[in-house]
Structure formats: C-alpha cells, structure tokens
Motif scaffolding. Structure first.
Motif, PDB file in Angstrom:
ATOM      1  N   THR A 198       0.808  -1.205   0.000  1.00 15.24           N
ATOM      2  CA  THR A 198       0.000   0.000   0.000  1.00 15.24           C
ATOM      3  C   THR A 198       0.846   1.261   0.000  1.00 15.24           C
ATOM      4  OG1 THR A 198      -0.083   0.050   2.408  1.00 15.24           O
ATOM      5  CG2 THR A 198      -1.797  -1.193   1.281  1.00 15.24           C
ATOM      6  N   PRO A 250      -5.997  -0.423   6.315  1.00 14.48           N
ATOM      7  CA  PRO A 250      -6.742   0.659   5.655  1.00 14.48           C
ATOM      8  C   PRO A 250      -8.249   0.507   5.762  1.00 14.48           C
ATOM      9  CG  PRO A 250      -5.855  -0.852   4.026  1.00 14.48           C
ATOM     10  CD  PRO A 250      -5.268  -1.267   5.343  1.00 14.48           C
ATOM     11  N   GLY A 251      -8.727  -0.701   6.055  1.00 15.33           N
ATOM     12  CA  GLY A 251     -10.162  -0.927   6.155  1.00 15.33           C
ATOM     13  C   GLY A 251     -10.757  -0.568   7.501  1.00 15.33           C
ATOM     14  N   ARG A 289      -7.205   4.012   0.241  1.00 11.17           N
ATOM     15  CA  ARG A 289      -8.167   2.950  -0.042  1.00 11.17           C
ATOM     16  C   ARG A 289      -8.427   2.818  -1.541  1.00 11.17           C
ATOM     17  NH1 ARG A 289     -12.403   4.632   4.754  1.00 11.17           N
ATOM     18  NH2 ARG A 289     -11.408   3.455   6.453  1.00 11.17           N
ATOM     19  N   ALA A 308      -7.883  -0.263  -4.008  1.00  9.89           N
ATOM     20  CA  ALA A 308      -9.021  -0.760  -4.773  1.00  9.89           C
ATOM     21  C   ALA A 308      -8.679  -0.868  -6.252  1.00  9.89           C
ATOM     22  CB  ALA A 308     -10.223   0.163  -4.567  1.00  9.89           C
ATOM     23  N   LEU A 330     -12.105  -3.081   2.563  1.00  9.25           N
ATOM     24  CA  LEU A 330     -11.829  -1.679   2.866  1.00  9.25           C
ATOM     25  C   LEU A 330     -12.808  -1.073   3.865  1.00  9.25           C
ATOM     26  CD1 LEU A 330     -10.777  -0.404  -0.670  1.00  9.25           C
ATOM     27  CD2 LEU A 330      -9.319  -1.014   1.254  1.00  9.25           C
ATOM     28  N   TYR A 341     -16.186  -0.832   3.911  1.00  4.02           N
ATOM     29  CA  TYR A 341     -17.438  -0.197   3.509  1.00  4.02           C
ATOM     30  C   TYR A 341     -18.624  -1.086   3.888  1.00  4.02           C
ATOM     31  CZ  TYR A 341     -14.723   3.272   0.987  1.00  4.02           C
ATOM     32  OH  TYR A 341     -13.847   4.288   0.686  1.00  4.02           O
ATOM     33  N   PHE A 353     -19.152   1.647  -1.410  1.00  3.71           N
ATOM     34  CA  PHE A 353     -17.796   1.627  -1.964  1.00  3.71           C
ATOM     35  C   PHE A 353     -17.781   2.180  -3.387  1.00  3.71           C
ATOM     36  CE2 PHE A 353     -15.121  -0.824  -4.944  1.00  3.71           C
ATOM     37  CZ  PHE A 353     -13.896  -0.239  -4.622  1.00  3.71           C
ATOM     38  N   TYR A 368     -15.561   5.232  -4.750  1.00  2.00           N
ATOM     39  CA  TYR A 368     -14.568   5.012  -5.806  1.00  2.00           C
ATOM     40  C   TYR A 368     -14.805   5.974  -6.967  1.00  2.00           C
ATOM     41  CZ  TYR A 368     -11.390   2.627  -8.960  1.00  2.00           C
ATOM     42  OH  TYR A 368     -10.344   2.337  -9.813  1.00  2.00           O
TER      43      TYR A 368
END
Length: 321
Positions: A140, A232-233, A272, A276, A294, A296, A302, A306
């Motif tokens: 990441t 990150p989630g 995130r 993704a 992540l 959501y 999500f 995005y």
C-alpha cells in the motif's frame, strides 16, 4: 507483505522505512536479451511497468524525453521505476527505432532474444543489453514510486553499492557465456538487483524527496502512516490517528497536513482507492470483496466513494485496464 497482526505501539522495532521495504516486491513481466551493433537506437514507449536495463558488453547512452543523455557501459544497471519513455542508443545523434518493431525470438516463456547486427561488422563493438519490464509493488506504500527520480543508475566504475557488484558480475557472466538456463537465471538476478537499487535509494535518504518520506521518517508520524497502511479498512477517525501518534487532534492534523500536503481523512480515502484500483485491475478481485476489505458497509457505498475519487465506477475501471 506487511504483518497485519503486529500491534502498533511505542516499543522498539523496525523503523517505518524498514516496514516499507518489507512490503516491496518485483514481478517480472517480460525479459529480453538484446544484441546490437552500432549505430543503433532503441525506443521504449511509456509503460505501466518499471523498466530495467543491464549492459553486459559495449557502451551506449540513455536518452530521456527531456533531452537528458547519460552514458552507460559494461557493468552498468538502470532502473526506470515508473516506466517513462526513453531510448538506449549508440550515440546522441542516432535515429530511434521502436523496440516493438525489432524481431524477437522466444527463448522460454516471457524471455526473448533480439538481434539487430550489421553485416560484416566487427563483433567486438556489439552492445549486449538485458532488459526487463517489471511490476513494481510496494504493497500500500505506493507514494514512494512517485517520489523516485526518473531513473536510478548503478555504475560499474563508481564503487556504488558493493553488495550489488557480485550480482552484476554474475549477470555479465550469464549474458556472455550463453549457458543453458542462463535466461531464467538472468531474470531472477535482475529482480534482486532492481530491489537492491531501490533499497539503496531509500537508505541514502531518498535523494531530494521530502513530504511523504519525511513524514515516514518522523518517528511519531511514521507510526501513524504504518498503522494506516497496515489496516486501511479500519474505520479511522481523527481521534484514533492522533492517539496513535500520542498527541492532540489539532496538533496531529496540523503536522500531518504539513508533511503530506493533505488532511488525514483524505489521505485514508486516497489510500483505499489506490488499493481498490490495484485489486480491481491487476488482481481481479470482486467488487463486493474489495468493499468488505476496505471497511465499507455495502458495495454501493464503496462504488460511490470510488467514483467520487477515481472519476469512474469500479466496473468501468476494470474494463479500461
């Protein structure tokens, strides 16, 4: 990969930069053994992957779109971490021909041989180059790639990175001896050399890079960044991040923004979406699974996030890759 089970606390352990390097991976996409006799010019188009070159015999120059020309000779290794357009040529005034226009002969899966030799040319002037397209993965911690220079060079005469010299010597032997299995060995050696070149850049202070790297090297801010990248989630709040740093929310927010150029919550959202995008395009993970990873509450939530950040819905992004 980073160990997500580890706890973030104030105890001694790997520093944030070491954590970053633990997540670094290189996966070779394709490799080419190239032999050219001067004059020659090979143009490499901009690509998603990093590009690696090793000169096993002869001399050439690296030419960039900005007009920079860097001499390279036997024993030199070049890494272009973002896959920028460039050319390898026998001299500054030589015409450039696209690499894809040369005939390539498969040696084994994903490894090819390219010969462009002049008739009745003295073979001692030939230039022998091993080239690779590589998928550069830093888990990441993607911002490091954008902070790297256009190219990183390990030059044979300069005595740089002594630990890399035996690897480059081994590559030179494999290139010139043409032993059975040499192509596969060269591919593995190229990946190790490329990782070592990046590691040396990081250990030497990342050149002139500031901002995100400076934040990572800050003991307290770095602790927060590693925590964000490990998980990150998680439903991160400003209070959670400030507590990880061990400061008030106002002090944390001010220091984070000054170092990274963005707010903590925007940073988390962008992180995130980078993940993704990687899972959507490269790993082909289902959208529902990405939303779950992540944090959501639904696939729809999500997808809205995005599209707001990436400018297109997840399904369209996957098809565009």
């Amino acid at each position: 990969m980073l160990d997500r089970s580890s706890e973030i606390d104030g105890s001694s352990g790997p520093d944030p930069v070491s954590e970053l390097l633990m997540g670094m991976r290189l996966r070779g996409a394709s490799y080419s053994k190239m032999r050219f006799s001067p004059p020659f010019g090979i143009g490499f188009a901009e690509a998603r992957e990093a590009r690696f070159h090793f000169v096993a015999a002869g001399q050439a120059v690296l030419k960039t779109p900005s007009g920079t020309m860097v001499p390279v000779s036997c024993g030199d290794a070049l890494l272009l971490p973002r896959g920028d357009a460039h050319a390898i040529a026998s001299g500054p005034g030589v015409g450039i021909r696209p690499f894809d226009s040369f005939e390539s002969v498969p040696l084994c899966p994903d490894i090819y041989c390219v010969d462009a030799l002049q008739e009745q040319q003295c073979r001692s002037r030939d230039v022998l180059v091993f080239s690779a397209r590589m998928q550069l993965e830093l888990d990441t911690l993607h911002p490091l790639i954008e902070l790297m220079p256009d190219f990183l060079l390990v030059s044979a005469p300069c005595g740089q990175q002594p630990e890399v010299r035996p690897l480059l010597d081994a590559m030179e032997r494999e290139m010139t001896a043409s032993r059975a299995g040499s192509a596969s060995i060269l591919a593995r050696l190229a990946e190790v050399v490329a990782v070592s070149v990046i590691r040396n850049w990081v250990e030497c202070g990342c050149g002139d890079a500031t901002g995100w790297v400076a934040a990572l090297r800050d003991e307290r801010l770095g602790r927060v960044l590693v925590a964000l990248h490990r998980d990150p989630g998680r439903n991160w709040t400003l209070a959670d991040m400030a507590a990880t740093m061990g400061s008030s929310r106002s002090v944390f927010a001010e220091r984070f923004a000054a170092a990274t150029g963005t707010t903590p919550l925007r940073y988390v959202a962008a992180l995130r979406m980078r993940l993704a995008a990687q899972w959507l395009t490269r790993d082909r993970v289902p959208v529902e699974e990405i939303a779950h990873r992540l944090g959501y509450q639904s696939q729809a939530a999500f997808s809205r996030a995005y599209k707001r950040i990436a400018g297109m819905p997840p399904g369209q992004a996957r098809k565009a890759w």
